[in-house]
Enzyme design. Structure first.
Site, short mmCIF file in Angstrom:
data_model
loop_
_atom_site.label_atom_id
_atom_site.label_comp_id
_atom_site.label_asym_id
_atom_site.label_seq_id
_atom_site.Cartn_x
_atom_site.Cartn_y
_atom_site.Cartn_z
N THR A 13 -34.94 -5.62 -17.32
CA THR A 13 -34.10 -4.43 -17.13
C THR A 13 -32.92 -4.52 -18.11
O THR A 13 -32.45 -5.62 -18.44
CB THR A 13 -33.60 -4.29 -15.68
N GLY A 14 -32.46 -3.37 -18.57
CA GLY A 14 -31.42 -3.38 -19.61
C GLY A 14 -31.96 -4.06 -20.86
O GLY A 14 -31.27 -4.85 -21.49
N GLY A 20 -30.69 -8.31 -23.30
CA GLY A 20 -31.99 -7.92 -22.76
C GLY A 20 -32.99 -7.61 -23.88
O GLY A 20 -34.16 -8.00 -23.81
N TYR A 151 -16.06 -6.97 -11.24
CA TYR A 151 -17.18 -7.50 -12.03
C TYR A 151 -17.43 -8.96 -11.62
O TYR A 151 -18.57 -9.37 -11.39
CB TYR A 151 -16.84 -7.38 -13.51
#
Ligand code: NAP
Length: 250
Positions: A13-14, A20, A151
C-alpha cells in the site's frame, strides 16, 4: 534479491511513490508479482509501467473499506492469494498541542491506524499460511519531535498492533514485523519544500540530528523492508527494524 520473491504475490500500500515504490521495485526485481496502491490511478499506472516485472497499480485509498474490498477482490481474481503484505500508506500532520482539531486527528488516525487495521484484516483471508506482513512504522514512535504528537501516537499504535498480531498469527506461521524509518528523502517529504534549494536545506536539516548527519534514502529503507519480507528473515517476528542512521539509537 534475485529470485527472492519468485512465485510470491505481494501487496504494497502506498506503492506509487517513495519507500513503497522502491519496495515494490525490489519485490518485482526478486521475480514477485506486486500490487501497488495509492489514491491516483494515473500515478499508479505510470509507476507500475516504470517498474519492470509483474506490477499492477490499483487505486485504493486505505481509509476506504470499499476500496480495500475492491483491491483484495482484484488480487484474488488475478492471483488467488497474498504471500507478502506491506502496509506502508500513511498520513502525517503537524499540529502542536493546543491546535489539534478533530479533523487533524481523523486525517492521521483514519489512515495510520484504521487503514492499517482494515488493510490487514481484509487481506487475512487471502494471506497464505507462512506469509508475511510488514508495517511501515516510524522513528516518531520512539523519539519526539515538536508538533508531531498525533503522528507519533499513530506510529506507536502501529508498533503495538504488530506485537499482538505477531502473537495471534503465529499458529498460521505468518510473521508480522515493523520497519521504522528515520528522516528519509522521499517525494512526500520533498513536497514540503518549494524550491530545489529549500529541498536541499530541508534534507540537510533532517540529517543534522542523526549520527550519520544525513537523511536516509527510500532505497535504504526499502532494502530492509524487502529483507524482512523475504525468507532470509524467516526467524524475524514481532520485531521493529529501525532504519534511521542512528537517529533514535545513540
Ligand atoms: N519519509 C520519511 O522521512 C519517513 C519517516 C518515517 C516514517 N515514514 C513512513 O514511511 C511510509 C512511506 O513514506 P514516504 O515518505 O515514502 O511517503 P510518500 O513519498 O509521501 O509516498 C506515500 C505513498 O502513499 C500513498 N498514499 C498516501 N495516502 C494514501 C492513502 N490514504 N491510501 C493509499 N495510499 C496512500 C501515496 O500515493 P497518493 O498520494 O497518490 O495516494 C504514495 O504512494 C509511511 O508509512 C511514512 O509514515 C517516512
Amino acid at each position: 534479491m534475485s529470485n527472492a520473491f519468485h512465485d510470491k504475490v505481494a501487496v504494497v500500500t502506498g506503492g506509487s511513490a517513495g519507500i513503497g515504490y522502491v519496495t515494490a521495485q525490489k519485490i518485482a526485481e526478486g521475480s514477485g508479482t506486486v500490487y501497488i496502491t495509492g489514491r491516483d490511478q494515473d500515478v499508479l499506472t505510470a509507476a507500475a509501467a516504470d517498474i519492470s516485472g509483474d506490477v499492477i497499480g490499483v487505486r485504493a485509498d486505505s481509509r476506504s473499506a470499499d476500496d480495500l474490498d475492491r483491491l483484495f477482490a482484484q488480487v484474488e481474481r488475478r492471483s488467488g492469494r497474498v504471500d507478502v503484505l506491506v502496509v506502508n500508506a500513511a498520513a502525517i500532520a503537524t499540529a502542536p498541542l493546543g491546535t489539534i482539531t478533530e479533523d487533524i486527528i481523523r486525517t492521521v488516525f483514519d489512515v495510520n491506524i484504521t487503514g492499517t487495521i482494515m488493510t490487514v484484516q481484509k487481506a487475512l483471508p487471502l494471506l497464505v499460511d507462512g506469509g508475511v506482513i510488514v508495517l511501515t512504522g516510524s522513528m516518531a514512535a520512539h523519539k519526539a519531535s515538536r508538533g508531531r504528537s498525533l503522528y507519533a501516537a499513530s506510529k506507536a499504535g502501529v508498533r503495538a498492533l504488530a506485537r499482538t498480531w505477531a502473537l495471534e498469527l503465529t499458529p498460521r506461521g505468518i510473521r508480522v514485523n515493523v520497519v521504522s524509518p528515520g528522516p528519509t528523502d522521499t517525494p512526500g517529504i520533498a513536497q514540503l519544500a518549494a524550491t530545489a534549494e529549500e529541498r536541499e536545506a530541508l534534507f540537510a536539516a533532517m540529517g543534522t540530528g542523526t549520527p550519520m548527519t544525513r537523511a536516509g534514502t527510500a532505497e535504504e529503507v526499502a532494502a530492509v523492508i524487502a529483507f524482512v519480507a523475504s525468507d532470509a528473515a524467516s526467524h524475524v517476528n514481532g520485531a521493529d527494524y529501525q532504519v534511521d542512521g542512528g537517529y533514535g539509537q545513540v
